[in-house]
Write a protein that holds these residues in place. Structure first.
Motif, PDB file in Angstrom:
ATOM      1  N   ALA A 182       2.869   2.354   3.681  1.00  0.00           N
ATOM      2  CA  ALA A 182       1.658   2.169   4.422  1.00  0.00           C
ATOM      3  C   ALA A 182       0.464   3.132   3.795  1.00  0.00           C
ATOM      4  O   ALA A 182      -0.711   2.589   3.492  1.00  0.00           O
ATOM      5  N   GLU A 183       0.702   4.288   3.574  1.00  0.00           N
ATOM      6  CA  GLU A 183      -0.133   5.236   3.055  1.00  0.00           C
ATOM      7  C   GLU A 183      -0.628   4.764   1.705  1.00  0.00           C
ATOM      8  O   GLU A 183      -1.847   5.038   1.182  1.00  0.00           O
ATOM      9  N   ALA A 184       0.244   4.351   0.942  1.00  0.00           N
ATOM     10  CA  ALA A 184       0.250   3.921  -0.601  1.00  0.00           C
ATOM     11  C   ALA A 184      -0.822   2.933  -0.608  1.00  0.00           C
ATOM     12  O   ALA A 184      -1.798   2.643  -1.338  1.00  0.00           O
ATOM     13  N   ALA A 185      -0.616   2.013   0.447  1.00  0.00           N
ATOM     14  CA  ALA A 185      -1.461   0.690   0.408  1.00  0.00           C
ATOM     15  C   ALA A 185      -2.615   0.924   0.811  1.00  0.00           C
ATOM     16  O   ALA A 185      -3.900   0.600   0.256  1.00  0.00           O
ATOM     17  N   THR A 186      -2.979   1.771   1.799  1.00  0.00           N
ATOM     18  CA  THR A 186      -4.145   2.468   2.097  1.00  0.00           C
ATOM     19  C   THR A 186      -4.862   2.934   1.132  1.00  0.00           C
ATOM     20  O   THR A 186      -6.125   3.001   0.913  1.00  0.00           O
ATOM     21  N   LYS A 187      -4.418   3.821   0.331  1.00  0.00           N
ATOM     22  CA  LYS A 187      -4.891   4.521  -1.043  1.00  0.00           C
ATOM     23  C   LYS A 187      -5.398   3.451  -1.898  1.00  0.00           C
ATOM     24  O   LYS A 187      -6.622   3.691  -2.266  1.00  0.00           O
ATOM     25  N   ILE A 188      -4.512   2.435  -1.967  1.00  0.00           N
ATOM     26  CA  ILE A 188      -5.053   1.634  -3.110  1.00  0.00           C
ATOM     27  C   ILE A 188      -6.518   0.939  -2.677  1.00  0.00           C
ATOM     28  O   ILE A 188      -7.287   0.679  -3.372  1.00  0.00           O
ATOM     29  N   ILE A 189      -6.463   0.497  -1.206  1.00  0.00           N
ATOM     30  CA  ILE A 189      -7.635  -0.278  -0.811  1.00  0.00           C
ATOM     31  C   ILE A 189      -8.996   0.874  -0.888  1.00  0.00           C
ATOM     32  O   ILE A 189      -9.956   0.395  -1.187  1.00  0.00           O
ATOM     33  N   GLU A 190      -8.599   1.917  -0.509  1.00  0.00           N
ATOM     34  CA  GLU A 190      -9.677   3.209  -0.380  1.00  0.00           C
ATOM     35  C   GLU A 190     -10.346   3.433  -1.763  1.00  0.00           C
ATOM     36  O   GLU A 190     -11.498   3.714  -2.105  1.00  0.00           O
ATOM     37  N   ASP A 191      -9.338   3.453  -2.580  1.00  0.00           N
ATOM     38  CA  ASP A 191      -9.469   3.776  -4.023  1.00  0.00           C
ATOM     39  C   ASP A 191     -10.429   2.689  -4.831  1.00  0.00           C
ATOM     40  O   ASP A 191     -11.254   2.872  -5.515  1.00  0.00           O
ATOM     41  N   ASN A 192     -10.535   1.522  -4.155  1.00  0.00           N
ATOM     42  CA  ASN A 192     -11.256   0.366  -4.695  1.00  0.00           C
ATOM     43  C   ASN A 192     -12.315  -0.006  -3.858  1.00  0.00           C
ATOM     44  O   ASN A 192     -12.668  -1.226  -3.663  1.00  0.00           O
ATOM     45  N   GLN A 193     -12.761   0.955  -3.092  1.00  0.00           N
ATOM     46  CA  GLN A 193     -14.160   0.551  -2.235  1.00  0.00           C
ATOM     47  C   GLN A 193     -13.820  -0.184  -1.010  1.00  0.00           C
ATOM     48  O   GLN A 193     -14.651  -0.908  -0.534  1.00  0.00           O
ATOM     49  N   GLY A 194     -12.461  -0.402  -0.568  1.00  0.00           N
ATOM     50  CA  GLY A 194     -12.317  -0.946   0.692  1.00  0.00           C
ATOM     51  C   GLY A 194     -12.076  -0.105   1.679  1.00  0.00           C
ATOM     52  O   GLY A 194     -12.011   1.129   1.544  1.00  0.00           O
ATOM     53  N   LYS A 195     -11.641  -0.577   2.838  1.00  0.00           N
ATOM     54  CA  LYS A 195     -11.633   0.360   4.070  1.00  0.00           C
ATOM     55  C   LYS A 195     -10.412  -0.310   5.079  1.00  0.00           C
ATOM     56  O   LYS A 195     -10.622  -1.417   5.199  1.00  0.00           O
ATOM     57  N   VAL A 196      -9.359   0.632   5.440  1.00  0.00           N
ATOM     58  CA  VAL A 196      -8.600  -0.063   6.518  1.00  0.00           C
ATOM     59  C   VAL A 196      -8.867   0.507   7.690  1.00  0.00           C
ATOM     60  O   VAL A 196      -9.001   1.733   8.063  1.00  0.00           O
ATOM     61  N   VAL A 197      -9.155  -0.692   8.289  1.00  0.00           N
ATOM     62  CA  VAL A 197      -9.707  -0.504   9.898  1.00  0.00           C
ATOM     63  C   VAL A 197      -8.680   0.145  10.789  1.00  0.00           C
ATOM     64  O   VAL A 197      -8.737   0.854  11.632  1.00  0.00           O
ATOM     65  N   LYS A 198      -7.174  -0.569  10.716  1.00  0.00           N
ATOM     66  CA  LYS A 198      -6.350  -0.129  11.572  1.00  0.00           C
ATOM     67  C   LYS A 198      -4.903  -0.331  10.863  1.00  0.00           C
ATOM     68  O   LYS A 198      -4.719  -1.179  10.310  1.00  0.00           O
ATOM     69  N   THR A 199      -4.083   0.393  11.124  1.00  0.00           N
ATOM     70  CA  THR A 199      -2.474   0.293  10.887  1.00  0.00           C
ATOM     71  C   THR A 199      -1.693   0.336  11.908  1.00  0.00           C
ATOM     72  O   THR A 199      -1.833   1.199  12.930  1.00  0.00           O
ATOM     73  N   GLU A 200      -0.900  -0.741  12.056  1.00  0.00           N
ATOM     74  CA  GLU A 200       0.253  -0.844  13.241  1.00  0.00           C
ATOM     75  C   GLU A 200       1.599  -1.002  12.446  1.00  0.00           C
ATOM     76  O   GLU A 200       1.695  -1.776  11.609  1.00  0.00           O
ATOM     77  N   THR A 201       2.466  -0.235  12.961  1.00  0.00           N
ATOM     78  CA  THR A 201       3.969  -0.199  12.607  1.00  0.00           C
ATOM     79  C   THR A 201       4.506  -0.933  13.678  1.00  0.00           C
ATOM     80  O   THR A 201       4.663  -0.389  14.845  1.00  0.00           O
ATOM     81  N   TRP A 202       5.046  -2.116  13.569  1.00  0.00           N
ATOM     82  CA  TRP A 202       5.993  -2.769  14.580  1.00  0.00           C
ATOM     83  C   TRP A 202       7.254  -2.343  14.555  1.00  0.00           C
ATOM     84  O   TRP A 202       7.922  -2.879  15.555  1.00  0.00           O
ATOM     85  N   GLY A 203       7.950  -1.572  13.908  1.00  0.00           N
ATOM     86  CA  GLY A 203       9.197  -1.163  13.842  1.00  0.00           C
ATOM     87  C   GLY A 203      10.285  -1.974  13.006  1.00  0.00           C
ATOM     88  O   GLY A 203       9.769  -2.991  12.459  1.00  0.00           O
ATOM     89  N   LEU A 204      11.369  -1.659  13.280  1.00  0.00           N
ATOM     90  CA  LEU A 204      12.538  -2.272  12.572  1.00  0.00           C
ATOM     91  C   LEU A 204      12.870  -3.464  13.538  1.00  0.00           C
ATOM     92  O   LEU A 204      13.129  -3.399  14.647  1.00  0.00           O
ATOM     93  N   ARG A 205      12.673  -4.732  12.944  1.00  0.00           N
ATOM     94  CA  ARG A 205      12.766  -6.036  13.777  1.00  0.00           C
ATOM     95  C   ARG A 205      13.835  -6.797  12.922  1.00  0.00           C
ATOM     96  O   ARG A 205      13.980  -6.881  11.580  1.00  0.00           O
ATOM     97  N   SER A 206      14.605  -7.743  13.714  1.00  0.00           N
ATOM     98  CA  SER A 206      15.631  -8.709  13.162  1.00  0.00           C
ATOM     99  C   SER A 206      14.609  -9.789  12.524  1.00  0.00           C
ATOM    100  O   SER A 206      13.631 -10.006  12.894  1.00  0.00           O
ATOM    101  N   LEU A 207      15.428 -10.415  11.355  1.00  0.00           N
ATOM    102  CA  LEU A 207      14.659 -11.390  10.558  1.00  0.00           C
ATOM    103  C   LEU A 207      15.335 -12.620  10.923  1.00  0.00           C
ATOM    104  O   LEU A 207      16.287 -12.776  11.568  1.00  0.00           O
ATOM    105  N   ALA A 208      14.652 -13.627  10.930  1.00  0.00           N
ATOM    106  CA  ALA A 208      14.974 -15.123  11.429  1.00  0.00           C
ATOM    107  C   ALA A 208      16.314 -15.559  10.265  1.00  0.00           C
ATOM    108  O   ALA A 208      17.224 -16.268  10.466  1.00  0.00           O
TER     109      ALA A 208
END
Length: 143
Positions: free
Chosen positions: A23-49
């Motif tokens: 998530a931090e790496a994705a945030t860095k990519i966005i911020e390095d390119n003049q974007g802004k991460v407003v909110k980050t949510e971790t939903w946890g480990l969940r089962s896949l369908a």
């Protein structure tokens, strides 16, 4: 700039610290390119369908982003390269959701319900189900 929601699924065998690093790496990519991460949510480990690349579960992470389209293209390009990300989806939205997302609210509701059932009236792990009559008795009552 446009508003986006970016959700990615990370492999189940990653530690939470590794998921946070993604998530931090994705945030860095966005911020390095003049974007802004407003909110980050971790939903946890969940089962896949269904199983994806031999994974039955995945770590879910959502980023709410305010950035131009070129930033999203770069984020998706980097996400495709990453072996730890098994799926991702970016959606353009009209406005960002205020407060916790629907998934976070659902987790809170589930946690509250589990808390109510765990103690139960008789203190047992089955909660109010333990007070029901045995199945055979219920069938006899119906007859």
């Amino acid at each position: 700039m446009a508003l986006y929601e970016h959700v990615f699924l990370a492999r189940q065998d990653l530690a939470q610290a590794q998921v946070d690093a993604l998530a931090e790496a994705a945030t860095k990519i966005i911020e390095d390119n003049q974007g802004k991460v407003v909110k980050t949510e971790t939903w946890g480990l969940r089962s896949l369908a269904y199983r994806i690349a031999k994974n039955r579960k995945a770590h879910y992470v959502m980023l709410e982003i305010d950035a131009p389209g070129s930033v999203i293209a770069e984020l998706e390009r980097q996400t495709q390269i990453n072996e730890d990300v098994i799926r991702y989806m970016t959606v353009k939205v009209d406005e960002l959701e205020q407060g916790p997302s629907a998934m976070m609210r659902k987790q809170e509701r589930d946690r509250e319900r589990r808390g109510d059932r765990e103690g139960g009236r008789d203190g047992g792990p089955r909660g109010d189900r333990a007070e029901r009559a045995p199945r055979r008795d219920r069938e006899e009552e119906a007859a």
